[in-house]
Motif scaffolding. Sequence first.
Motif, short mmCIF file in Angstrom:
data_model
loop_
_atom_site.label_atom_id
_atom_site.label_comp_id
_atom_site.label_asym_id
_atom_site.label_seq_id
_atom_site.Cartn_x
_atom_site.Cartn_y
_atom_site.Cartn_z
N LYS A 5 0.83 -1.45 -0.09
CA LYS A 5 0.34 -0.09 0.40
C LYS A 5 0.44 1.13 -0.25
O LYS A 5 1.12 2.21 -0.43
CB LYS A 5 -1.44 -0.44 1.26
N ARG A 6 2.18 1.40 0.35
CA ARG A 6 2.79 2.33 0.99
C ARG A 6 3.42 2.77 -0.18
O ARG A 6 3.96 3.65 -0.38
CB ARG A 6 3.91 2.18 2.36
N THR A 7 4.19 1.62 -1.11
CA THR A 7 4.78 1.47 -2.29
C THR A 7 4.54 1.45 -3.79
O THR A 7 4.83 1.74 -4.08
CB THR A 7 5.72 0.92 -1.95
N GLY A 8 3.24 0.91 -3.69
CA GLY A 8 2.72 0.41 -4.90
C GLY A 8 2.74 -0.06 -5.64
O GLY A 8 3.17 -0.68 -6.40
N LEU A 9 4.24 -1.18 -4.83
CA LEU A 9 4.56 -2.78 -5.64
C LEU A 9 3.46 -3.72 -5.20
O LEU A 9 2.92 -3.79 -3.91
CB LEU A 9 5.97 -2.70 -4.79
N LEU A 10 3.71 -4.35 -6.26
CA LEU A 10 2.77 -5.97 -5.88
C LEU A 10 3.75 -6.60 -4.25
O LEU A 10 4.33 -6.88 -3.91
CB LEU A 10 2.45 -6.83 -6.64
N ARG A 11 2.93 -7.52 -3.37
CA ARG A 11 3.06 -8.17 -2.68
C ARG A 11 4.34 -9.35 -3.10
O ARG A 11 4.89 -9.32 -2.31
CB ARG A 11 1.82 -8.47 -2.15
N LEU A 21 10.79 1.87 -1.07
CA LEU A 21 10.84 1.42 -0.03
C LEU A 21 11.52 1.44 1.48
O LEU A 21 11.04 2.20 2.18
CB LEU A 21 12.08 -0.29 -0.32
N ALA A 22 12.09 2.46 1.36
CA ALA A 22 12.45 3.38 2.07
C ALA A 22 12.17 3.89 2.49
O ALA A 22 11.75 4.86 3.79
CB ALA A 22 14.45 4.07 1.61
N ARG A 23 11.40 4.88 1.43
CA ARG A 23 10.40 5.66 2.15
C ARG A 23 9.12 5.29 2.70
O ARG A 23 8.78 6.01 3.97
CB ARG A 23 9.52 6.93 0.89
#
Length: 123
Positions: free
Chosen positions: A23-29, A50-52
């Motif tokens: 949810k925070r990154t928009g990257l798929l689980r 990921l750092a953000r």
Amino acid sequence: MIIGDRLRQMREEKKLSQGDVEKRTGLLRCYISRVENGHTVPAVETLEKLARAFEVPLYQLFYEGKEPPKLPNLFKRSSSEENAWGSSGRDARFLSKLRRLLGKSSDEDRKLLLHMTQKMAGR
């Protein structure tokens, strides 16, 4: 250090699930899982996301200490650079003024000045 292990460790320290990171990154689980298990190596842009998401500076993904690492003084001038033309005094002021004025001139004028300077230096 394996980056996937470090990312999993940081995610667990922050008490985040892979879904939270998604949810925070928009990257798929499933992508996050592949990275954590060492099947995929993330790009720098992905590491920034990921750092953000972990709310940490990027260097902490690679560095386990609490304080930022001590950096060597990379900008220390060698003696040959200190004596270079335009590095100090009257020459530095002249060079600064020249840069400022060239920045204000048009591209055609800069090309003309460069051409004339090359001709004069060739004599």
